[in-house]
Design an enzyme around this catalytic site. Structure first.
Site, short mmCIF file in Angstrom:
data_model
loop_
_atom_site.label_atom_id
_atom_site.label_comp_id
_atom_site.label_asym_id
_atom_site.label_seq_id
_atom_site.Cartn_x
_atom_site.Cartn_y
_atom_site.Cartn_z
N LYS A 133 40.26 -35.38 15.89
CA LYS A 133 39.20 -36.14 15.22
C LYS A 133 39.35 -37.63 15.53
O LYS A 133 39.37 -38.00 16.68
CB LYS A 133 39.23 -35.85 13.72
CG LYS A 133 39.35 -34.35 13.38
CD LYS A 133 38.09 -33.57 13.71
CE LYS A 133 38.26 -32.06 13.58
NZ LYS A 133 38.70 -31.58 12.28
N TYR A 166 39.91 -28.17 4.26
CA TYR A 166 39.46 -27.65 5.56
C TYR A 166 39.23 -26.14 5.46
O TYR A 166 40.03 -25.41 4.87
CB TYR A 166 40.51 -27.97 6.63
CG TYR A 166 40.01 -27.66 8.02
CD1 TYR A 166 38.88 -28.29 8.53
CD2 TYR A 166 40.65 -26.72 8.81
CE1 TYR A 166 38.42 -27.99 9.80
CE2 TYR A 166 40.19 -26.43 10.09
CZ TYR A 166 39.07 -27.07 10.57
OH TYR A 166 38.60 -26.77 11.83
N ASP A 212 47.50 -33.38 4.59
CA ASP A 212 46.64 -33.40 5.78
C ASP A 212 46.02 -34.79 5.86
O ASP A 212 45.19 -35.17 5.03
CB ASP A 212 45.56 -32.31 5.66
CG ASP A 212 44.70 -32.20 6.91
OD1 ASP A 212 44.45 -33.24 7.56
OD2 ASP A 212 44.25 -31.08 7.24
C1 LIG Z 1 39.46 -30.45 12.08
C2 LIG Z 1 40.42 -30.40 10.98
C3 LIG Z 1 41.54 -29.58 11.08
C4 LIG Z 1 41.79 -28.68 12.24
O1 LIG Z 1 42.07 -29.38 13.41
P1 LIG Z 1 41.84 -28.77 14.88
O2 LIG Z 1 42.38 -29.81 15.78
O3 LIG Z 1 40.36 -28.55 15.01
O4 LIG Z 1 42.59 -27.48 14.93
C5 LIG Z 1 42.43 -29.60 10.01
N1 LIG Z 1 42.25 -30.37 8.93
C6 LIG Z 1 41.16 -31.16 8.80
C7 LIG Z 1 41.00 -32.00 7.58
C8 LIG Z 1 40.22 -31.20 9.82
O5 LIG Z 1 39.15 -31.97 9.69
#
Ligand SMILES: *Cc1c(COP(=O)(O)O)cnc(C)c1O
Length: 391
Positions: A214, A120, A189
């Protein structure tokens, strides 16, 4: 510890854990049925709670420390991240709040931390912040031998698999084993996979961290994040960080995300189906030099992904000849919407190079498959491609 008692009017009683993940998703975190009570209690919109006397044993005190709506969501996520286990989950105001909470509370001056160099895009600036605070940051690709070598002497290893946006995959069991042997904590993550696609804690990770913004919430109307881990010792520094920074979710956001979990298994199944259909379609286009989707049998990540993932997610990436072709195609699409983010019910795509933060070619497109009909999505991309060919 806040928000874990069973005897408040809003407390979700831990329901029996059914084997089927659809059933589990539908009922996750909900209270047992009670005549005339709502099946899913509404959001508890309050900044504070009636609090007589000694607050030490109070389940809820102030809205920065806990809220019954978070408790229900946190339990629900725990039931999906590690079915049948008692895990701690902490909800945050965004994915970045959750990621920063783990990295900034667990990495101290002098510590070495391993971060992916293809994950990210805010991991770059976050790595700079950690360096400024006296940590040693090693950045390595998600795929390849450098990662295993980098764990030696590290305090914490941060993994993102599949990586966003390149969709590389690392062997979680293998890296976790090496990291633990070296005395390092491992955080994963899990945004892209969702807990129905991958369970990092079962694969040995210490923390599973994700953006709920997401696919977890999936409707593009909420920012949210969470950290899941086993045991209070791992959770305590992260909980303290959440309180100090105040990176807490609003009760309404927490409630919306919880409500969305009931359809998570339907959405991720359909999105995976559509993503695979689109990846196969794009694979056959003469203009596309590279297509990546871990669910595609010929993808370089497929073999490892198949060993550790239960589903392959909704994100497909592909490379078009140049910036102009990509922009013409995205501009001509009618169903596929131009937008950042991913995981929502509506199919979206964007040229990642427009942000400047990812190391990708100009014609690189990240597409997030929604839940529309695959045939419509394919027809839309074909007409957009034909229009892009005309210039
Ligand atoms: C979007 C995303 C984030 C950050 O999340 P937010 O809710 O936008 O702060 C972190 N890691 C990954 C893999 C992402 O796609």
């Amino acid at each position: 510890m806040s928000g874990t008692t069973e005897d408040t009017p809003y407390a979700a009683t831990r329901a029996p854990q059914p084997a089927g993940e659809g059933t589990r998703a539908v009922h996750a975190g909900l209270p047992e049925s009670e005549p005339y009570a709502p099946p899913m209690p509404g959001p508890v919109l309050t900044s504070h709670f009636h609090l007589p006397g000694d607050p030490a044993d109070a389940p809820y005190t102030y809205g920065r420390d806990g809220n019954p709506t978070w408790t229900a969501l946190e339990r629900a996520i725990g039931e999906l991240e590690a079915p049948g286990e008692d895990v701690e989950v902490l909800a945050f105001s965004s994915g970045m709040a959750a990621i920063s909470a783990v990295l900034l509370s667990r990495v101290h001056p002098g510590d070495t931390v391993v971060l992916p160099d293809d994950g990210y895009n805010l991991l770059g600036p976050l790595g700079e912040q950690l360096t400024a605070q006296g940590a040693h940051v090693r950045r390595v690709p998600t795929h390849g031998p450098e990662l295993l070598a980098a764990v030696e002497g590290a305090a914490l290893v941060w993994l993102e698999t599949p990586s966003n946006p390149g969709l590389d995959v690392c062997d979680l069991r293998e890296v976790v084993e090496a990291a633990h042997r070296a005395g390092a904590l491992v955080a994963v993550d899990n945004t892209l996979a969702t807990p129905l696609g991958q369970r990092p804690l079962e694969l040995g990770a210490d923390y599973s961290v994700a953006s709920g913004t997401k696919a977890l919430n999936g409707h593009g109307d909420v920012l949210l994040g969470y950290v899941a881990c086993r045991g209070g010792e791992l959770a305590a520094p992260v909980r303290r960080w959440r309180k100090l920074v105040g990176a807490v979710p609003g009760p309404m956001e927490a409630w919306l995300a919880h409500r969305s979990l009931a359809t998570l298994h339907l959405r991720v199944a359909r999105q995976q189906e559509n993503a695979l259909a689109l990846a196969r379609e794009l694979h056959d286009w003469p203009e596309v030099s590279v297509v990546r989707y871990p669910g595609l049998p010929e993808d370089p990540s497929h073999e490892v992904a198949a060993r550790q993932m239960r589903r392959y997610g909704c994100v497909v990436s592909f490379t078009l000849p140049d910036l102009g072709f990509a922009e013409r195609l995205l501009g001509a699409a009618r169903i596929v919407e131009s937008a950042t983010s991913f995981g929502g019910v509506r199919t979206t795509a964007e040229r990642r190079g427009r942000w400047g933060g990812d190391d990708v070619p100009d014609g690189f497109v990240r597409l997030s498959a929604g839940v529309e009909d695959a045939a419509d999505l394919i027809a839309d991309l074909r007409q957009a491609r034909d229009s892009a060919r005309e210039g």
